[in-house]
Enzyme design. Structure first.
Site, PDB file in Angstrom:
ATOM      1  N   HIS A  85       0.809  -1.223   0.000  1.00  0.00           N
ATOM      2  CA  HIS A  85       0.000   0.000   0.000  1.00  0.00           C
ATOM      3  C   HIS A  85       0.843   1.274   0.000  1.00  0.00           C
ATOM      4  O   HIS A  85       0.313   2.356  -0.241  1.00  0.00           O
ATOM      5  CB  HIS A  85      -1.016  -0.025   1.152  1.00  0.00           C
ATOM      6  CG  HIS A  85      -0.484   0.423   2.472  1.00  0.00           C
ATOM      7  ND1 HIS A  85      -0.115  -0.443   3.473  1.00  0.00           N
ATOM      8  CD2 HIS A  85      -0.262   1.656   2.960  1.00  0.00           C
ATOM      9  CE1 HIS A  85       0.307   0.243   4.520  1.00  0.00           C
ATOM     10  NE2 HIS A  85       0.234   1.526   4.224  1.00  0.00           N
ATOM     11  N   ASP A 134      -0.853  -7.411   1.574  1.00  0.00           N
ATOM     12  CA  ASP A 134      -0.180  -6.109   1.596  1.00  0.00           C
ATOM     13  C   ASP A 134       1.333  -6.323   1.752  1.00  0.00           C
ATOM     14  O   ASP A 134       1.895  -6.143   2.832  1.00  0.00           O
ATOM     15  CB  ASP A 134      -0.759  -5.272   2.752  1.00  0.00           C
ATOM     16  CG  ASP A 134      -0.271  -3.845   2.721  1.00  0.00           C
ATOM     17  OD1 ASP A 134       0.316  -3.434   1.692  1.00  0.00           O
ATOM     18  OD2 ASP A 134      -0.465  -3.141   3.735  1.00  0.00           O
ATOM     19  N   SER A 231       4.313   2.158   8.164  1.00  0.00           N
ATOM     20  CA  SER A 231       3.939   1.089   7.228  1.00  0.00           C
ATOM     21  C   SER A 231       5.141   0.552   6.468  1.00  0.00           C
ATOM     22  O   SER A 231       6.043   1.316   6.101  1.00  0.00           O
ATOM     23  CB  SER A 231       2.935   1.624   6.217  1.00  0.00           C
ATOM     24  OG  SER A 231       1.697   1.756   6.835  1.00  0.00           O
ATOM     25  N   GLY A 232       5.104  -0.738   6.208  1.00  0.00           N
ATOM     26  CA  GLY A 232       6.199  -1.366   5.456  1.00  0.00           C
ATOM     27  C   GLY A 232       7.342  -1.793   6.341  1.00  0.00           C
ATOM     28  O   GLY A 232       8.133  -2.653   5.978  1.00  0.00           O
TER      29      GLY A 232
HETATM   30  C1  4AZ Z   1      -0.551   3.915   8.388  1.00  0.00           C
HETATM   31  O1  4AZ Z   1      -1.409   4.707   8.017  1.00  0.00           O
HETATM   32  C2  4AZ Z   1      -0.799   3.101   9.601  1.00  0.00           C
HETATM   33  N1  4AZ Z   1      -1.885   1.495  14.177  1.00  0.00           N
HETATM   34  C3  4AZ Z   1       0.140   2.154  10.012  1.00  0.00           C
HETATM   35  C4  4AZ Z   1      -0.100   1.409  11.139  1.00  0.00           C
HETATM   36  C5  4AZ Z   1      -1.246   1.569  11.840  1.00  0.00           C
HETATM   37  C6  4AZ Z   1      -2.185   2.495  11.457  1.00  0.00           C
HETATM   38  C7  4AZ Z   1      -1.969   3.266  10.329  1.00  0.00           C
HETATM   39  C8  4AZ Z   1      -1.466   0.750  13.074  1.00  0.00           C
HETATM   40  O2  4AZ Z   1       0.509   3.805   7.774  1.00  0.00           O
END
Ligand code: 4AZ
Length: 347
Positions: A85, A134, A231-232
């Site tokens: 993502h 993902d 993320s990632g």
């Molecule tokens: C994000 O938006 C995201 N609480 C990553 C992790 C989490 C929420 C949002 C987990 O990249």
């Protein structure tokens, strides 16, 4: 005299500092962590330089500030595992940067290495509606050199009992407050617990949104969690026996950040072990006739899919003696190297 067994042993048990691979056939090791001791993203603390030596920052030069978009994990000298993502709206991906060996993004030390992206491989069944599958791989334009600050992460195969791992951590440059977005300058880390997927999927939690290839981690009461910008990046757990870490998850999503009964959701790397091998071109060479692409990869990159723990019968003697499959892969790469040297001498 049959030299093959000797060659085999020499190839696979060569000490960690062989010439063609600075990553030494190991993974999941934190050479600098023992100096710091274990400490404790939302609810985390600053990580020390080299604390998580496989974490990378993926950066888009058109984004403001450092351009940090997502985290990732180095799983071979030329491949980074991350989330699909992160690239939904990505353009001009070959202009993006991958920063390895960094702690503070505004002040990269001499130990940091920067690479461009040669290829982005997003899972073919990734869905941005359900966040299924993902996971993505980035091939770097050039391999990195491992050091005290740069090491490979270990991806577990089906044999590791992930749910039994009790010492787990998250890390990233994502938002440190549950509300505002944006990223933080200094890498954050926090200790988390793996949460039973059935509980995580229950009616007061994520109500069936968790897939079989997900992990949940955090705390029932919230307070400590990954957030936007993490993320990632890695969810990592210490092996129960040996002194190394496993990359068990890729930070994927969550409802808000650090909320009670809404922990972070991670893509299980174990579930995608074969997918990762296939994408990196490692499967055909191990199973059947080697393809030229797989061979060239062996010669430039180490193979991270190994159990780095010492063989119990040889504890401490050959730290880089590898899991049998990897030994085989390593062996063929080294024979190839030897043949090239011999051919060169003959010519
Ligand atoms: C994000 O938006 C995201 N609480 C990553 C992790 C989490 C929420 C949002 C987990 O990249």
């Amino acid at each position: 005299m049959n030299l093959l067994p000797f060659l085999f042993l020499l190839a696979v048990c060569w000490p960690a500092h062989s010439t063609w691979d600075s990553c030494g056939g190991t993974c999941g090791l934190r050479p600098l962590a023992s100096y710091y001791g274990m400490s404790r993203v939302v609810g985390g603390t600053d990580a020390q330089p080299g604390a998580w030596p496989w974490i990378v920052s993926i950066q888009d030069p058109w984004e403001i500030g450092t351009g940090h978009v997502c985290g990732g994990s180095l799983i071979s000298p030329q491949w980074v595992l991350t989330a699909a993502h992160c690239f939904i709206e990505a353009r001009h991906i070959t202009m993006w940067r991958v920063v390895i060996g960094a702690t503070q993004l505004t002040q990269l030390g001499p130990e940091a290495q920067v690479r461009n992206i040669r290829r982005l491989l997003v899972h073919e069944h990734y869905s941005n509606i359900s966040e299924r599958n993902d996971i993505a791989l980035l091939e770097l334009d050039q391999p990195v050199q491992c050091s005290y600050y740069i090491q490979l992460a270990c991806v577990p195969d089906a044999w590791l009992r992930v749910s039994e791992l009790t010492t787990c951590y998250i890390s990233g440059w994502g938002s440190t407050t549950a509300r505002s977005g944006g990223s933080t300058d200094v890498l954050q880390e926090a200790k988390v617990r793996l949460i039973d997927v059935n509980l995580c999927n229950s009616s007061q939690w994520y109500r069936g949104a968790i897939h079989t290839h997900n992990l949940c981690a955090g705390y029932p009461q919230g307070g400590i969690d990954t957030c936007q910008g993490d993320s990632g990046g890695p969810l990592m757990c210490k092996d129960n026996t040996y002194d190394h870490f496993w990359l068990v998850g890729v930070t994927s999503w969550g409802k808000g950040c650090a909320r009670a009964k809404q922990p972070g959701v991670y893509t299980s790397t174990q579930h995608f072990y074969s997918w990762i091998l296939v994408q990196m071109g490692l499967y055909p060479a191990v199973r059947g006739t080697p393809t030229s692409r797989a061979w060239s990869h062996f010669l430039t990159a180490s193979t991270p899919f190994q159990r780095p723990g010492p063989n119990p019968t040889q504890a401490g003697r050959f730290r880089s003696c590898l899991f049998p499959l990897q030994k085989l892969v390593d062996f063929f790469a080294r024979v190839q190297e030897l043949l090239q040297v011999l051919r060169g001498k003959k010519a």
